[in-house]
Motif scaffolding. Structure first.
Motif, short mmCIF file in Angstrom:
data_model
loop_
_atom_site.label_atom_id
_atom_site.label_comp_id
_atom_site.label_asym_id
_atom_site.label_seq_id
_atom_site.Cartn_x
_atom_site.Cartn_y
_atom_site.Cartn_z
N ALA A 17 -6.21 -25.72 -9.03
CA ALA A 17 -6.14 -26.86 -9.95
C ALA A 17 -4.67 -27.14 -10.26
O ALA A 17 -4.15 -26.70 -11.28
CB ALA A 17 -6.91 -26.57 -11.22
N PRO A 18 -3.97 -27.83 -9.38
CA PRO A 18 -2.52 -28.01 -9.55
C PRO A 18 -2.12 -28.60 -10.90
O PRO A 18 -1.06 -28.27 -11.43
CB PRO A 18 -2.14 -28.95 -8.40
CG PRO A 18 -3.22 -28.76 -7.38
CD PRO A 18 -4.46 -28.47 -8.14
N ARG A 19 -2.94 -29.47 -11.47
CA ARG A 19 -2.59 -30.08 -12.76
C ARG A 19 -2.39 -29.02 -13.84
O ARG A 19 -1.62 -29.20 -14.77
CB ARG A 19 -3.69 -31.03 -13.21
CG ARG A 19 -3.62 -32.41 -12.59
CD ARG A 19 -4.44 -33.38 -13.40
NE ARG A 19 -5.80 -32.90 -13.66
CZ ARG A 19 -6.55 -33.28 -14.68
NH1 ARG A 19 -6.05 -34.13 -15.58
NH2 ARG A 19 -7.77 -32.83 -14.83
N HIS A 20 -3.11 -27.91 -13.72
CA HIS A 20 -3.08 -26.88 -14.75
C HIS A 20 -2.39 -25.60 -14.28
O HIS A 20 -1.94 -24.81 -15.11
CB HIS A 20 -4.51 -26.55 -15.19
CG HIS A 20 -5.31 -27.75 -15.57
ND1 HIS A 20 -5.05 -28.50 -16.70
CD2 HIS A 20 -6.36 -28.37 -14.94
CE1 HIS A 20 -5.91 -29.51 -16.77
NE2 HIS A 20 -6.71 -29.45 -15.72
N ASN A 21 -2.31 -25.41 -12.98
CA ASN A 21 -1.73 -24.20 -12.38
C ASN A 21 -0.29 -24.50 -11.98
O ASN A 21 -0.03 -25.01 -10.90
CB ASN A 21 -2.57 -23.78 -11.17
CG ASN A 21 -2.16 -22.46 -10.59
OD1 ASN A 21 -1.04 -21.99 -10.78
ND2 ASN A 21 -3.06 -21.83 -9.86
N VAL A 46 -2.60 -16.43 -23.28
CA VAL A 46 -4.00 -16.26 -23.69
C VAL A 46 -4.59 -17.65 -23.90
O VAL A 46 -3.92 -18.56 -24.39
CB VAL A 46 -4.09 -15.42 -24.98
CG1 VAL A 46 -5.54 -15.31 -25.45
CG2 VAL A 46 -3.50 -14.03 -24.74
N ARG A 47 -5.82 -17.81 -23.54
CA ARG A 47 -6.44 -19.13 -23.44
C ARG A 47 -6.49 -19.86 -24.79
O ARG A 47 -7.05 -19.35 -25.77
CB ARG A 47 -7.85 -18.98 -22.87
CG ARG A 47 -8.52 -20.29 -22.52
CD ARG A 47 -9.84 -20.03 -21.83
NE ARG A 47 -10.53 -21.27 -21.53
CZ ARG A 47 -11.76 -21.35 -21.05
NH1 ARG A 47 -12.43 -20.23 -20.79
NH2 ARG A 47 -12.32 -22.53 -20.83
N ASP A 48 -5.92 -21.05 -24.82
CA ASP A 48 -5.86 -21.85 -26.04
C ASP A 48 -7.25 -22.22 -26.55
O ASP A 48 -7.50 -22.20 -27.76
CB ASP A 48 -5.04 -23.13 -25.81
CG ASP A 48 -3.55 -22.85 -25.71
OD1 ASP A 48 -3.11 -21.80 -26.22
OD2 ASP A 48 -2.83 -23.67 -25.10
N GLY A 75 -14.11 -18.48 -17.39
CA GLY A 75 -12.76 -17.98 -17.45
C GLY A 75 -12.24 -17.29 -16.21
O GLY A 75 -11.10 -16.81 -16.18
N TYR A 76 -13.03 -17.24 -15.13
CA TYR A 76 -12.55 -16.61 -13.91
C TYR A 76 -11.65 -17.54 -13.10
O TYR A 76 -11.07 -17.12 -12.10
CB TYR A 76 -13.74 -16.15 -13.06
CG TYR A 76 -14.45 -14.97 -13.66
CD1 TYR A 76 -13.96 -13.68 -13.48
CD2 TYR A 76 -15.58 -15.13 -14.45
CE1 TYR A 76 -14.59 -12.59 -14.05
CE2 TYR A 76 -16.22 -14.05 -15.03
CZ TYR A 76 -15.71 -12.79 -14.83
OH TYR A 76 -16.32 -11.71 -15.42
N ASP A 77 -11.54 -18.78 -13.49
CA ASP A 77 -10.65 -19.74 -12.84
C ASP A 77 -9.32 -19.80 -13.58
O ASP A 77 -8.95 -20.80 -14.19
CB ASP A 77 -11.31 -21.12 -12.74
CG ASP A 77 -12.03 -21.52 -14.03
OD1 ASP A 77 -11.96 -20.77 -15.03
OD2 ASP A 77 -12.67 -22.58 -14.03
N VAL A 78 -8.58 -18.70 -13.54
CA VAL A 78 -7.32 -18.55 -14.27
C VAL A 78 -6.28 -19.53 -13.72
O VAL A 78 -6.17 -19.74 -12.51
CB VAL A 78 -6.79 -17.11 -14.15
CG1 VAL A 78 -5.46 -16.94 -14.84
CG2 VAL A 78 -7.82 -16.14 -14.71
N ALA A 114 -7.38 -20.64 -18.55
CA ALA A 114 -8.25 -21.05 -17.45
C ALA A 114 -8.34 -22.56 -17.41
O ALA A 114 -7.78 -23.28 -18.25
CB ALA A 114 -9.64 -20.43 -17.62
N VAL A 115 -9.05 -23.07 -16.42
CA VAL A 115 -9.27 -24.52 -16.31
C VAL A 115 -9.94 -25.01 -17.60
O VAL A 115 -10.90 -24.40 -18.08
CB VAL A 115 -10.16 -24.82 -15.09
CG1 VAL A 115 -10.59 -26.29 -15.09
CG2 VAL A 115 -9.43 -24.48 -13.80
#
Length: 802
Positions: free
Chosen positions: A103-107, A67-69, A58-61, A51-52
């Protein structure tokens, strides 16, 4: 290699943990011994995929493949699963198919779409209308109009930066002047306020930071579910909670694909059912996440007559503002109009464009020459009259978009011929045969899907996020899935609901507190007592109002006093933040996007001087005088929830008394005991700290020890009390082996003279009290004896019985 399954196929009870950087997998593993000792069968984890950074929910996948670091990564999740298995527990996880973070930086998938446009292989992932906005994806990220913000748009190699935002540049455009550079991209950064009317991608409700995902596409489904399905196959995860299926184009089709891909694992869906609405029988799921159960449990402890009297006091207290929240149906309708013309204006416009294309291309002359404004008005008037979240399968549209609603919608038109636009829209929804079956080609299917998606967003925003904050006679009734116009549920209505659940959805989820409830179950249980003494509550408010503790508006003041009554002594910061959110969500005097500093300063001053100041002591004293009745509701709610049909889900911390307000207050990390908490059969003295924990553990351990009594093949049978106070005893038997009995409306009971010779007719046999070992009953038990130590009792048929 496929691992051995970590628990039973169907949970006996789940325990919800809010995973976040401050509470990662390792912290959950440390809590496992305590949770296992309670008697739950599975941990229920909030979303675990990437997620962000810093997300508290965590709903902002941003990445479905990892799996989330921040929670400990896949190794941490697998370690948690191993620890859980060692203690006999499995894992259920929350999945988010409807949306991802904008969130393009992360997505990475979104990054590729911004760089390559509709030709990107990831373009099919996202629900984008490329025909709008000149083929550019609108990004509402600028703090002001472009002219005022252009100096903050900086080219850095092949990246465009704006403060913390980063966007990829289309190949070969990095050296262009800014205006030409922006025109050359597949996206356009704009002032955030334009999202309301100009947005050209589907989002989660009105949250522009969450972009809709097209999981109806098989390739997108496969890509976004591969990791979760792997974890299921390998036994790391045992079951699923599906977030917001109503946002999907085809919820039924998605759930069928998920059922097949998961091998039929236990799955529940976050589906909000209106009063009287049924879950589609064709969905291959165990049931809902349980908000329908919440409404029935809460209603059982609400006095219908007192709720009506409380409404009368509220209307007098809030006058002359009652036209802005004194009637539930009118409040919902006004809120829906406001949401459609403001927060969901872009969605309404996209829907209007789709139906306009259908009309223009139709061979039927009756559909031609329909002005966009007329179609828009028809859509709006039909949408605001829906009483459920959305239509689903064939035939559903006719039941949901009724002829009565259409007749009311036509009244919005002065010229009758223009009002025919209502029949045009309704006809397209119902299909060529009038039964909701597919018709009119791809555009017809798209229109019906988008109408349904817009309807669900509208219902959530207008009811849960607006009307619940405007209509406040009884705050415990303004809860997700609730119907504040009818807050009470009779014992007969409750029993009928339970019998239906046991028959149709025996493995459905049930809840009384969640991460989305506006007030925890224990706060609502306290508030329900006010329906038993509405006149005394009105006197208390008159007294504190005479002391000069008047709020910035009467509705907010009423809600504020109820808030501190339900919550009890609390940090003024918590109360202040919850009431500020209340005021902004109501949107009457201030809002999230048009804040009124003067009003908000007056609100803060009122909270400090009134509910959290000296006058608040009067409310605290009133609550203390009613402590025994609050206790009866708290324990009754807990025991009914844990023994009624369905699979109970406990929210973190709620095994003990848990008082929380709306998020983020209810999403704070919980501290768990380091070791096992209590032994089976342990009894606590009435009123001691931990009494609710003892009741909870006794019920959960019983469910774990005797799953057949509560499972798919179990039975549910109401039990009747006889005598002068029979209406105050609610009891039922599970599979002839367990009896639950609780006290209902205990204040009214005390005022009427107590139990006297009221008796509960028990099924044949001897019955042992699991909350007070050593006590046994049979036959026609005196209710006063049953409830002598505490206002609830849990009985098990003894082995000595034949």
């Amino acid at each position: 290699m496929t691992a051995e399954r970590s628990g039973p196929a169907v949970p006996t009870a789940t325990y919800r943990l809010q995973m976040q950087p401050g509470f990662p997998f390792a912290a959950a593993a440390s809590a496992v011994p305590h949770l296992a000792s309670l008697g739950v069968s599975h941990l229920h984890l909030s979303p675990v995929l990437e997620a962000v950074p810093g997300s508290p929910h965590g709903y902002d996948v941003v990445d479905h493949a990892r799996v989330r670091d921040e929670l400990g990564g896949e190794q941490g999740l697998r370690a948690l699963a191993r620890t859980a298995r060692e203690h006999g527990l499995g894992l259920v996880v929350d999945i988010v198919p409807n949306h991802m973070a904008m969130a393009p930086r992360h997505n990475r998938a979104l990054w590729e779409v911004l760089r390559e446009g509709p030709t990107s292989p990831y373009a099919r992932w996202f629900d984008i209308d490329w025909e709008a906005q000149g083929g550019q994806l609108l990004l509402p990220v600028l703090g002001g109009p472009l002219g005022a913000e252009s100096a903050h748009l900086v080219v850095d190699g092949d990246v465009l930066r704006y403060h913390d935002h980063a966007f990829p540049l289309r190949e070969g455009t990095g050296k262009l002047p800014l205006t030409r550079l922006l025109d050359a991209q597949w996206y356009r950064p704009v002032w955030w306020r334009l999202a309301r009317t100009e947005l050209n991608y589907r989002r989660f409700f009105s949250i522009s930071e969450l972009i809709g995902v097209r999981v109806e596409d098989p390739e997108v489904f496969d890509a976004t579910h591969a990791k979760i399905l792997q974890l299921l196959r390998e036994g790391v995860v045992d079951g699923l909670r599906v977030d917001h299926p109503d946002g999907l184009a085809d919820p039924g089709g998605y759930l069928r694909r998920l059922h097949e891909a998961s091998g039929g694992r236990w799955t529940v869906v976050e589906k909000i059912l209106a009063d009287g609405e049924r879950l589609p029988a064709s969905w291959p799921v165990a049931g809902t996440t349980g908000y329908d159960a919440l409404r029935h449990v809460d209603g059982l402890f609400t006095d219908p007559a007192g709720a009506g009297e409380l409404l009368g006091h509220y209307r007098r207290f809030a006058a002359p503002q009652t036209d802005r929240g004194g009637d539930w149906d009118a409040t919902v309708r006004r809120a829906a109009y406001k949401v459609l013309t403001h927060e969901l204006a872009a969605e309404t416009e996209r829907l209007t464009r789709v139906v306009g294309r259908l009309c223009a291309a139709s061979p039927d002359p009756a559909l031609r020459d329909r002005a966009p404004w007329a179609l828009r008005t028809a859509l709006r008037e039909l949408l605001v009259r829906l009483r459920v979240y959305r239509p689903y399968a064939a035939g559903d549209a006719a039941r949901v978009v009724t002829e009565e609603a259409a007749g009311q919608a036509r009244h919005a038109f002065v010229v009758p011929e223009e009002g025919e636009a209502v029949d045009v829209v309704r006809g397209l929804l119902l299909g060529p045969d009038g039964d909701g079956a597919p018709g009119a080609g791809p555009d017809g299917a798209e229109f019906r899907a988008r109408f349904a998606q817009t309807a669900s967003a509208l219902r959530a925003k207008s009811v849960e996020d607006t009307a619940f904050y405007r209509y406040v006679p009884l705050l415990s009734a303004t809860e997700v899935g609730g119907d504040p116009s009818r807050p009470a549920v009779s014992p007969a209505g409750f029993h009928a609901y339970c019998a239906r659940v046991q028959r149709d959805w025996p493995a459905t989820g049930t809840v009384v507190s969640t991460h989305d409830t506006k007030r925890s179950a224990d706060v609502r249980a306290a508030l329900a007592v006010l329906t038993e003494c509405p006149g005394r509550w009105a006197d208390v408010l008159a007294e504190v109002s005479r002391d000069g503790a008047a709020g910035p508006d009467a509705q907010l003041a009423w809600a504020a006093w109820q808030t501190v009554f339900g919550l009890g002594p609390a940090d003024p910061e918590r109360v202040g933040q919850a009431l500020l959110k209340h005021a902004r969500e109501a949107g009457l005097y201030t809002s999230w996007t048009e804040r009124d500093p003067v009003y908000e300063e007056a609100l803060a001053a009122f909270v400090a001087a009134g509910p959290c100041g000296p006058p608040g002591g009067r409310v605290a004293a009133f609550r203390a005088a009613l402590a025994a009745h609050v206790r009866a509701n708290v324990l009754g709610t807990a025991l009914v929830h844990l023994t009624m049909p369905g699979v109970p889900d406990l929210y973190q911390g709620t095994e003990d008394e848990y008082r929380a307000l709306v998020d983020p207050d209810n999403r704070r990390p919980v501290r768990f005991p380091t070791g096992a908490h209590g032994e089976a059969g342990e009894a606590l003295e009435p009123g001691r700290s931990g009494e609710k924990t003892a009741v909870t553990a006794a019920a959960l351990r019983l469910r774990a020890r005797r799953p057949e009594v509560f499972g798919d093949t179990a039975t549910y049978a109401p039990l009747s009390a006889r005598g002068p106070a029979a209406a105050h005893c609610v009891a039922f038997a599970r599979s002839g082996a367990v009896v639950t009995a609780v006290t209902r409306l205990s204040l009214r009971l005390a005022e009427a003279g107590g139990w006297r010779d009221t008796r509960l007719v028990l099924p044949p046999g001897r019955w042992a009290d699991l909350l007070a070992p050593g006590r046994e009953f049979d036959g026609h038990a005196r209710v006063a004896d049953l409830f002598e130590p505490r206002p609830v009792v849990l009985l098990e048929r003894t082995a000595e019985t034949g």
